[in-house]
Scaffold this motif. Sequence first.
Motif, mmCIF file in Angstrom:
data_model
loop_
_atom_site.group_PDB
_atom_site.id
_atom_site.type_symbol
_atom_site.label_atom_id
_atom_site.label_comp_id
_atom_site.label_asym_id
_atom_site.label_seq_id
_atom_site.Cartn_x
_atom_site.Cartn_y
_atom_site.Cartn_z
ATOM 1 N N GLU A 323 0.866 -1.249 -0.050
ATOM 2 C CA GLU A 323 0.207 0.009 -0.036
ATOM 3 C C GLU A 323 0.744 1.345 -0.294
ATOM 4 O O GLU A 323 0.310 2.309 0.007
ATOM 5 C CB GLU A 323 -0.903 -0.034 1.007
ATOM 6 C CG GLU A 323 -1.910 -1.190 1.398
ATOM 7 C CD GLU A 323 -2.815 -0.978 0.155
ATOM 8 O OE1 GLU A 323 -3.230 -0.257 -0.415
ATOM 9 O OE2 GLU A 323 -3.261 -2.428 -0.490
ATOM 10 N N ASN A 324 2.030 1.106 -0.060
ATOM 11 C CA ASN A 324 3.128 2.160 -0.168
ATOM 12 C C ASN A 324 2.801 3.293 1.028
ATOM 13 O O ASN A 324 2.760 4.440 0.971
ATOM 14 C CB ASN A 324 2.819 3.041 -1.326
ATOM 15 C CG ASN A 324 4.078 3.967 -1.719
ATOM 16 O OD1 ASN A 324 5.228 3.663 -1.455
ATOM 17 N ND2 ASN A 324 3.937 5.364 -2.293
ATOM 18 N N LEU A 325 2.836 2.351 2.237
ATOM 19 C CA LEU A 325 2.392 3.082 3.716
ATOM 20 C C LEU A 325 4.148 3.517 4.169
ATOM 21 O O LEU A 325 4.964 2.580 4.244
ATOM 22 C CB LEU A 325 1.866 2.473 4.337
ATOM 23 C CG LEU A 325 0.286 2.252 4.015
ATOM 24 C CD1 LEU A 325 -0.244 1.069 4.939
ATOM 25 C CD2 LEU A 325 -0.415 3.282 3.946
ATOM 26 N N GLU A 326 4.208 4.783 4.797
ATOM 27 C CA GLU A 326 5.363 5.187 5.545
ATOM 28 C C GLU A 326 5.071 4.687 6.943
ATOM 29 O O GLU A 326 4.452 5.463 7.745
ATOM 30 C CB GLU A 326 5.514 6.751 5.322
ATOM 31 C CG GLU A 326 5.647 7.077 3.806
ATOM 32 C CD GLU A 326 5.634 8.264 3.626
ATOM 33 O OE1 GLU A 326 6.298 9.285 4.522
ATOM 34 O OE2 GLU A 326 5.168 8.800 2.306
ATOM 35 N N VAL A 327 5.701 3.584 7.557
ATOM 36 C CA VAL A 327 5.360 3.311 8.735
ATOM 37 C C VAL A 327 6.661 3.121 9.382
ATOM 38 O O VAL A 327 7.896 2.555 9.142
ATOM 39 C CB VAL A 327 4.668 1.997 8.879
ATOM 40 C CG1 VAL A 327 4.564 1.332 9.959
ATOM 41 C CG2 VAL A 327 3.538 1.820 7.700
ATOM 42 N N PHE A 328 7.093 3.501 10.598
ATOM 43 C CA PHE A 328 7.807 3.324 11.737
ATOM 44 C C PHE A 328 7.543 2.314 12.689
ATOM 45 O O PHE A 328 6.601 2.803 13.763
ATOM 46 C CB PHE A 328 8.458 4.645 12.624
ATOM 47 C CG PHE A 328 9.514 4.582 13.247
ATOM 48 C CD1 PHE A 328 10.698 4.625 12.603
ATOM 49 C CD2 PHE A 328 9.217 4.410 14.530
ATOM 50 C CE1 PHE A 328 11.922 4.782 13.417
ATOM 51 C CE2 PHE A 328 10.475 4.417 15.469
ATOM 52 C CZ PHE A 328 11.933 4.775 14.808
ATOM 53 N N PHE A 329 7.994 1.109 12.707
ATOM 54 C CA PHE A 329 7.658 0.112 13.624
ATOM 55 C C PHE A 329 8.702 0.285 14.918
ATOM 56 O O PHE A 329 9.900 0.038 14.748
ATOM 57 C CB PHE A 329 7.645 -1.224 12.905
ATOM 58 C CG PHE A 329 7.042 -1.486 11.855
ATOM 59 C CD1 PHE A 329 5.756 -1.765 11.823
ATOM 60 C CD2 PHE A 329 7.544 -1.239 10.464
ATOM 61 C CE1 PHE A 329 4.877 -1.892 10.887
ATOM 62 C CE2 PHE A 329 6.676 -1.495 9.499
ATOM 63 C CZ PHE A 329 5.430 -1.663 9.512
ATOM 64 N N VAL A 338 13.604 -2.385 19.289
ATOM 65 C CA VAL A 338 14.066 -2.277 18.288
ATOM 66 C C VAL A 338 13.055 -1.885 16.971
ATOM 67 O O VAL A 338 11.855 -2.159 17.015
ATOM 68 C CB VAL A 338 14.603 -3.923 17.707
ATOM 69 C CG1 VAL A 338 15.366 -3.879 16.371
ATOM 70 C CG2 VAL A 338 15.536 -4.440 18.727
ATOM 71 N N ASN A 339 13.798 -0.735 16.390
ATOM 72 C CA ASN A 339 12.945 -0.218 15.466
ATOM 73 C C ASN A 339 13.171 -0.686 14.141
ATOM 74 O O ASN A 339 14.450 -0.912 13.686
ATOM 75 C CB ASN A 339 12.843 1.375 15.596
ATOM 76 C CG ASN A 339 14.235 2.114 15.400
ATOM 77 O OD1 ASN A 339 14.971 2.288 16.275
ATOM 78 N ND2 ASN A 339 14.793 2.190 14.129
ATOM 79 N N ALA A 340 12.201 -0.401 13.097
ATOM 80 C CA ALA A 340 12.309 -0.527 11.778
ATOM 81 C C ALA A 340 11.347 0.374 10.771
ATOM 82 O O ALA A 340 10.587 0.854 11.516
ATOM 83 C CB ALA A 340 12.019 -2.042 11.234
ATOM 84 N N SER A 341 11.962 0.570 9.459
ATOM 85 C CA SER A 341 10.995 1.389 8.908
ATOM 86 C C SER A 341 10.813 0.638 7.587
ATOM 87 O O SER A 341 11.366 -0.303 6.941
ATOM 88 C CB SER A 341 11.982 2.727 8.430
ATOM 89 O OG SER A 341 12.417 3.373 9.538
#
Length: 354
Positions: A323-329, A338-341
């Motif tokens: 869906e081409n979503l900009e998400v910061f996990f 722990v983060n991921a993009s």
Amino acid sequence: MSTSIKSSFKATKVAVFSALLMTIFLVGCSEPPKLESVEGYAQGTTYQISFWSEDAVPVTEIQTAFNDTLTQIDKELSTYRPDSFISEFNRSLSVAWQPTSQDFVDLVKIAQDIHAKSEGCYDPTIGPLFDLWGFKTDKLHVPTPEELTALKSELGIDKIEIDEENLRVRKTRPFLQLDFSSMGEGYTIGKLSDVLETKGYDNYMVQFGGDMKIKGHKPNGDKWRVAIQSPIPSADGAPKVYQAMTVVDENGVTLDTSGTYNRHFDDNGVEYSHIINPSTGKPITHDLVSASVLGTDPRISDAWATTMLCLGPLEGAKIAKNENLEVFFIERKNDKLVNASSAALLKTNRMKFD
């Protein structure tokens, strides 16, 4: 040229030169417009709004418009007001068409769209599942498979029908109930931003609960600065900053965050999250504790942030890519965060991370 004419000409040049100096001095020393701010409490959370303009409107006028807008939102969407539209809709057992607003129709459409794209992980009709599990009373009840199957058959945003041309909605199950709190903060932010823009403000930061919309820049030309809250508060319970960033895009960016914030039950050594997957009717089992979604429509970003907590880091990243979503996990791994993009966030130029 006579002496008198020369003197007059010289005086004129001096006057013009002095006027130019005064203009340059005033321009060089003028202060930027004042950054105004309004804050308050509504919908069970706090809000802070900063804004400025070259042609400022009195802050009292803005505050009045905010209050009127918040009151109108309550009358339409508050599940705590028995006289709100959504409360009356939920209370009614009728499956007949009911007149409503364009805003309400739009919220149903957004919910149905994200429900379809998320494999059923977003659904604002699942309130009874929280009751079944005992989450609302803090008395855990682990349902039987039969109880879950029976209740799930009566739920689902797909059981709401809309007639956009005539602005009507109806439920096809008499006991079906809606709760738009999962995109309520985003919806409210959009409405408050509309108030500012109607009043001529194109530079602002609207923060409502954990969500925000940022547009333009500060009066001195600096970019706005924002932060994602840590899903683990400090020892005294105060919020902590997990990730700070600068808002590069001045055209209007939304940032919506949902987190678990250690909400869970322990029962005989088994931990049950307060986040329920609508497709299974059971609490999630993954370790994603926070998801922040960037976008341009705060209603959509807010709903997707909630959805990502249901999907988890793996499925969430897959659907975010589709869906081409900009998400910061933010995920908890071995007691560490722990983060991921998402792929889209890595390519974005909306925000500059510290």
